[in-house]
Design an enzyme around this catalytic site. Structure first.
Site, mmCIF file in Angstrom:
data_model
loop_
_atom_site.group_PDB
_atom_site.id
_atom_site.type_symbol
_atom_site.label_atom_id
_atom_site.label_comp_id
_atom_site.label_asym_id
_atom_site.label_seq_id
_atom_site.Cartn_x
_atom_site.Cartn_y
_atom_site.Cartn_z
ATOM 1 N N ASP A 367 0.833 -1.204 0.000
ATOM 2 C CA ASP A 367 0.000 0.000 0.000
ATOM 3 C C ASP A 367 0.867 1.253 0.000
ATOM 4 O O ASP A 367 2.067 1.216 -0.326
ATOM 5 C CB ASP A 367 -0.966 -0.061 1.206
ATOM 6 N N ASP A 535 -18.874 3.348 -7.676
ATOM 7 C CA ASP A 535 -19.910 3.630 -8.668
ATOM 8 C C ASP A 535 -19.704 2.780 -9.911
ATOM 9 O O ASP A 535 -18.632 2.220 -10.146
ATOM 10 C CB ASP A 535 -19.924 5.119 -9.009
ATOM 11 N N GLU A 615 -4.830 -18.678 15.514
ATOM 12 C CA GLU A 615 -5.415 -17.743 14.539
ATOM 13 C C GLU A 615 -4.870 -18.019 13.130
ATOM 14 O O GLU A 615 -5.603 -17.936 12.143
ATOM 15 C CB GLU A 615 -5.134 -16.294 14.951
HETATM 16 C C1 DGJ Z 1 -7.040 5.336 1.781
HETATM 17 C C2 DGJ Z 1 -7.367 3.904 1.484
HETATM 18 O O1 DGJ Z 1 -8.730 3.698 1.498
HETATM 19 C C3 DGJ Z 1 -6.609 3.037 2.480
HETATM 20 O O2 DGJ Z 1 -6.980 1.691 2.315
HETATM 21 C C4 DGJ Z 1 -5.147 3.234 2.254
HETATM 22 O O3 DGJ Z 1 -4.796 2.773 0.978
HETATM 23 C C5 DGJ Z 1 -4.792 4.696 2.422
HETATM 24 N N1 DGJ Z 1 -5.636 5.535 1.629
HETATM 25 C C6 DGJ Z 1 -3.360 4.926 2.062
HETATM 26 O O4 DGJ Z 1 -3.036 6.242 2.042
#
Ligand code: DGJ
Length: 747
Positions: A367, A535, A615
């Site tokens: 991410d 959307d 878990e």
């Molecule tokens: C918003 C997203 O919805 C999160 O899941 C994550 O990716 C953050 N942004 C990262 O900045």
């Protein structure tokens, strides 16, 4: 053919499996709307419209001397502007002579096999065996502005789509100040409006209200379809519920600002109109130019809200989503956001990958924070180059190491945004939206790139292309974390700034189109601070969308419930996260978190090194259950079995279209002492068939002992028993327990 023209009555009738839609060209050339509702085959419905002399209603010249014909009372397919209809207008124009007027007359129509498509906008699709197109050409005889009303008819799916293609046939410019996609007049009945409001981390909350004589507007002026309202609304009969009653659905295939206005007029007739928001909108049409509106997907059913939802679910899966992952099984992924936020190293990522692979997870998604100088949200956006302080040896090497562990690799980007503290901004400050003389409003420390500019889109595509060519990236999470303000493009003339917001949306679609066309094996997951762009426009490129930044399973219940009215489970991005939950601090059982996330695309968003051995074993089990029931969950019929918040529990169900199997889910949201027994009636089964129960959640609740132990309770039931008498759950203790019961037809 599902579209028929009757020459004598000059009516055009659209028949789908269960609905009829009819319009008529009246003797003066006005295009009237006669009927949309339950199927009535082969009839002229013009008797429904009665014209009377109504005081203060204007009369068009063609009708003179009659005072009975008025745009203000006539049901119309698409309104004019400034010529005597004082209800919601479908459009607003300013002509070269300064006048604000549009007055359309029927010119011609055509019927063709297959579904229309657009030059610049995404739309639903259907081949010649699946869809037909009706085009009705209207023209203003004075200004020569024409409006081609487009109707896409999916007979077997009970869906009609609507859009408009404007063309300036004059010799001078015409400015469109508003250009909605459709309007529909419903002259009779008593109606409620259902809309899906919300906020960040709590999207698509269902609100139902009675129509009154105040105009109601469901809208977003943020140039995202927004957390606050979704571009999907329902009009339903006052007594309509999940299983009964008339329901109309209207879903806009668009990801920018929108409005849906509903007006109950003086004669109790309802008009609904929907399309791009006209706030800051002014589009100059030069002679010969065209403007296409996004489409609205409409349906009608007299069989209640569930039936309406099923119709949308099937349609979105088959005629909106596309590409490799439209139906192919998608990977169970682990995303590092809630595990590490910005604070990760490649060692940590590899540790996550290691653990994840052992548990049967199939993909690692990296991410925010892997690029530029990005250790917090105040810098780096725009610099789509790996930060080698964090990713030792570069991205390619990291991807290879992750792949070597048996995991596929996905990545996060937020292409439309830029931080001022970035090389991109330092080199191209004019690429960010800013109004002359003003410092633009920052949001999450970021500015908005001017996606209306070709060179900006080209640059972003080039970066994405390079990354995807260099590394084996198989998934892209496309994020977008702010509402759009300060929309002003440095390259458009002053008189055309009213085009910026829509051109921005077209820029996104262009970029998404290039990415998905050139990298068809990459799974695109849409995201906008969670579900701010959930959307059907985004779904044309991205078969799944991160549905909310709220991963608390209990609050998620209402988000996923609201989403289910229009959108199928296969589009709902959902993950199991840590407990206590990072958004609410609530503690919930691991099992419950999985049951809720399984009613979506399913994945994990936690640090596996913090899981106990038990878990980790549970993760393996959860993935096994999800895989076993994948087709049923993603493609089965979804039934809401409770009205959200009415009970101390929520229940929902997936049933195969052939009724051979069903999965019943229950989460107790408010555990009671000395509780009443919970009994749930299932839906959509074959009453005469015998179903055998497998408890997929066995051992995950603290069951209060009864005379006969729960595990020895009855295991086979007829469909009639389950649907008419229901299934009774055992009494349990503990916070937020969940059940997942699978019933399979055995005879
Ligand atoms: C918003 C997203 O919805 C999160 O899941 C994550 O990716 C953050 N942004 C990262 O900045």
């Amino acid at each position: 053919m599902s579209i028929q023209y009757q020459k004598e009555s000059r009516t055009i009738t659209i028949d789908t499996l269960h609905t009829t839609y009819q319009l008529r060209v009246d003797p003066h050339g006005f295009l009237q709307h006669l009927y949309y509702g339950k199927k009535i085959q082969g009839q002229d419905m013009s008797y429904l419209y009665q014209d009377y002399d109504r005081a203060c209603a204007g009369n068009p010249d063609e009708a003179y001397p009659s005072r009975r014909i008025s745009f203000n009372t006539m049901p119309q397919e698409y309104t004019g502007y400034g010529v005597g209809d004082f209800r919601i207008s479908s459009l607003a124009v300013q002509n070269a002579d300064g006048s604000y007027g549009a007055d359309f007359r029927y010119v011609s129509h055509s019927i063709a096999r297959g579904k229309y498509s657009f030059q610049s906008l995404p739309a639903s699709y259907g081949d010649e065996s699946e869809a037909e197109t009706l085009s009705v050409f209207l023209e203003d005889p004075v200004t020569k502005l024409s409006a081609e009303l487009l109707f896409g008819v999916f007979e077997k799916k009970d869906i009609i789509t609507r859009a408009v293609r404007f063309r300036n046939g004059a010799k001078s410019n015409i400015i469109l100040n508003k250009a909605l996609s459709m309007s529909l007049d419903i002259p009779y009945g008593r109606w409620d409006l259902i809309h899906f409001h919300g906020k960040h981390t709590l999207e698509r909350q269902v609100e139902r209200e009675r129509l009154t004589h105040l105009v109601k507007t469901v809208q977003s002026t943020r140039n995202t379809s927004s957390h606050q309202e979704n571009p999907f609304v329902v009009l339903c009969g006052r007594r309509a519920d999940e299983d009964h009653g008339d329901c109309y659905g209207f879903m806009l295939v668009y990801s920018g600002g929108f409005r849906a206005d509903v007006e109950l007029d003086q004669f109790e007739s309802v008009r609904i109109a929907m399309g791009i928001h006209d706030d800051q909108f002014a589009w100059t049409l030069q002679p010969g130019e065209e403007f296409e509106t996004p489409e609205v997907i409409m349906t009608f059913t007299d069989r209640g809200l569930t039936s309406m939802s099923h119709c949308y679910h099937r349609f979105i899966r088959h005629h909106v989503c596309r590409g490799k992952y439209q139906f192919a099984r998608r990977p169970v992924l682990i995303n590092n956001w809630e595990a590490t936020y910005f604070g990760f190293t490649s060692e940590k990522l590899l540790e996550i990958a290691d653990e994840a692979a052992k548990m049967g997870i199939e993909m690692l998604v990296l991410d925010d924070g892997w690029f530029g100088k990005r250790d917090s949200d105040d810098s780096g956006l725009g610099d789509w180059f790996a930060n080698e302080n964090k990713i030792k040896g570069g991205l390619k090497s990291l991807v290879e190491q992750v792949n070597a562990k048996g995991l596929r690799f996905g990545i996060w980007m937020e292409p439309e945004m830029v931080n001022e503290d970035s090389d991109l901004y330092r080199h191209h400050p004019d690429w960010a939206f800013a109004m002359p003389g003003r410092v633009p409003t920052r949001s999450r420390n970021q500015l908005v790139l001017d996606m209306s500019r070709r060179e900006v889109v080209d640059y972003l595509y080039e970066r994405i292309e390079k990354l995807f060519n260099e590394c084996n990236i198989e998934y892209l999470k496309w994020d977008m974390n702010r509402s759009i303000s300060d929309a002003y493009s440095a390259v458009l003339p002053a008189g055309r700034q009213g085009e910026v917001l829509h051109r921005y949306v077209l820029g996104i679609y262009d970029l998404m189109n290039r990415v998905t066309t050139n990298f068809p094996n990459v799974l695109l997951e849409g995201c906008a601070g969670g579900g701010s762009r959930f959307d059907a426009g985004i779904m044309c490129y991205s078969p799944q969308i991160w549905c909310s930044d709220d991963t608390d399973p209990i609050k998620r219940l209402s988000i996923q419930y609201g989403s289910s009215f229009g959108y199928p489970v296969s589009t709902v991005g959902a993950h199991v996260s840590a407990s206590p939950n990072h958004q609410t601090g609530r503690k919930t059982p691991f099992h419950t978190r999985a049951v809720v996330a399984m009613s979506g695309t399913f994945g994990y968003e936690l640090d596996p090194s913090k899981l106990t051995d038990e878990e980790k074993e549970e993760v393996r089990e959860q993935i096994g259950i999800f895989r076993k029931h994948y087709d049923l969950i993603q493609g089965g019929l979804y039934y809401r079995l409770t009205n959200i918040g009415e009970e101390a529990y929520e229940a929902w169900q997936f049933t195969a279209e052939d009724r051979s199997e069903t999965l019943l889910n229950l989460v107790i949201t408010d555990i009671q002492p000395n509780a009443a027994l919970i009994n749930i009636r299932l839906k959509g089964l074959d009453p005469d068939a015998v179903y055998e129960l497998t408890d997929e959640s066995a051992g995950h609740q603290c069951v209060i002992p009864s005379e006969i132990p729960y595990r020895e309770w009855r295991k086979t039931f007829s469909g009639a028993m389950l649907m008419n008498a229901g299934y009774t759950f055992p009494l349990v203790t503990g916070d937020y327990p969940a059940f997942q019961l699978y019933f399979r037809r055995i005879s």
